[in-house]
Write an enzyme that holds these catalytic residues in place. Sequence first.
Site, PDB file in Angstrom:
ATOM      1  N   HIS A 164     -23.608 -28.538  45.017  1.00 52.61           N
ATOM      2  CA  HIS A 164     -22.087 -29.104  44.267  1.00 52.61           C
ATOM      3  C   HIS A 164     -21.045 -27.983  44.798  1.00 52.61           C
ATOM      4  O   HIS A 164     -21.277 -26.864  45.051  1.00 52.61           O
ATOM      5  CB  HIS A 164     -22.512 -28.651  42.749  1.00 52.61           C
TER       6      HIS A 164
ATOM      7  N   GLU B  81     -17.513 -36.388  44.969  1.00 52.53           N
ATOM      8  CA  GLU B  81     -16.488 -35.284  44.061  1.00 52.53           C
ATOM      9  C   GLU B  81     -15.576 -34.659  44.781  1.00 52.53           C
ATOM     10  O   GLU B  81     -15.724 -33.535  45.421  1.00 52.53           O
ATOM     11  CB  GLU B  81     -17.643 -34.018  43.292  1.00 52.53           C
TER      12      GLU B  81
HETATM   13  P1  PGA Z   1     -15.753 -32.279  35.698  1.00 56.82           P
HETATM   14  O1  PGA Z   1     -17.048 -31.892  36.388  1.00 56.82           O
HETATM   15  O2  PGA Z   1     -16.328 -33.872  34.997  1.00 56.82           O
HETATM   16  O3  PGA Z   1     -15.785 -31.476  34.398  1.00 56.82           O
HETATM   17  O4  PGA Z   1     -14.490 -32.675  36.187  1.00 56.82           O
HETATM   18  C1  PGA Z   1     -17.666 -32.805  37.369  1.00 56.82           C
HETATM   19  C2  PGA Z   1     -18.544 -31.994  38.150  1.00 56.82           C
HETATM   20  O5  PGA Z   1     -18.253 -30.778  38.430  1.00 56.82           O
HETATM   21  O6  PGA Z   1     -19.566 -32.398  38.431  1.00 56.82           O
END
Ligand code: PGA
Length: 258
Positions: A101, A171
Amino acid sequence: MPHTSHKKLIVGNWKMNPATSAEAKKLARKFKRAAVTLEHTEVVICPPLPFITICSSRKKVSHFHMGAQVASTQEESGPHTGEVGAHMLRDIGVEYVIVGHSEQRKRGDTDLLVAARLKAVLGQGMTPILCVGEATRDESGAYLEALKNQIKASCGDLLKSSAKSIIVAYEPIWAIGAAEAMKAEDVYETSLFIKKVFADLYGADMGLKVTVLYGGSVTFRNAPDIIAIGKVDGLLVGRESVNVPGFVELLKAVDLVG
Ligand code: PGA
């Protein structure tokens, strides 16, 4: 357990929330209740490590799975203070583990470490959710090259037989914790690019098969379009995954997309 079905996969990344085990238990109870009503969707919740056991159930709950936010690179028990082994997570019923992440990469996880975590998770027969994404976008498309390199380096020397079990969560860092998610049309374009990278790495069939999720400011409002127009296999949800009405609504809305 690799995610091989045609079902949508919704992963709740609780991050460092909520503050107490009582609240965690309550969240999990509500999400289990919602999960059993779903037809086309599987739910994974990833609570902080101390709350995993209290959130899981002894009896199997339909369409509901436990995930973790991190696993150690250490594959054996031993003198590794502060580390939590993938084998320990598996032992308490965890099936999915978030790896790489951006919030962990920011704290020092290199691609090399990410690759080692992937291996440890795969070695225990669990499914890693490999997070990748660019920090910023540029007109010339250099971010695509960076994304490709990040995927390649994160997979390290994994063989195709192992890579088959990976789920990729795209992401874009600029869309995490932001006011708005990425446009669904752009999600579609980038998810195709990620599939192409997998095809180049592991063969055309892998490009077609790899499960790609989108994450970054997903809410119950934008989730159906990201699934329908973005054509991703599921979502990695942060803030909305610890908001009971929002997450329950999101699950129902995504389930209706089919
Ligand atoms: P968020 O986070 O939905 O609050 O933008 C997503 C993540 O970091 O997995």
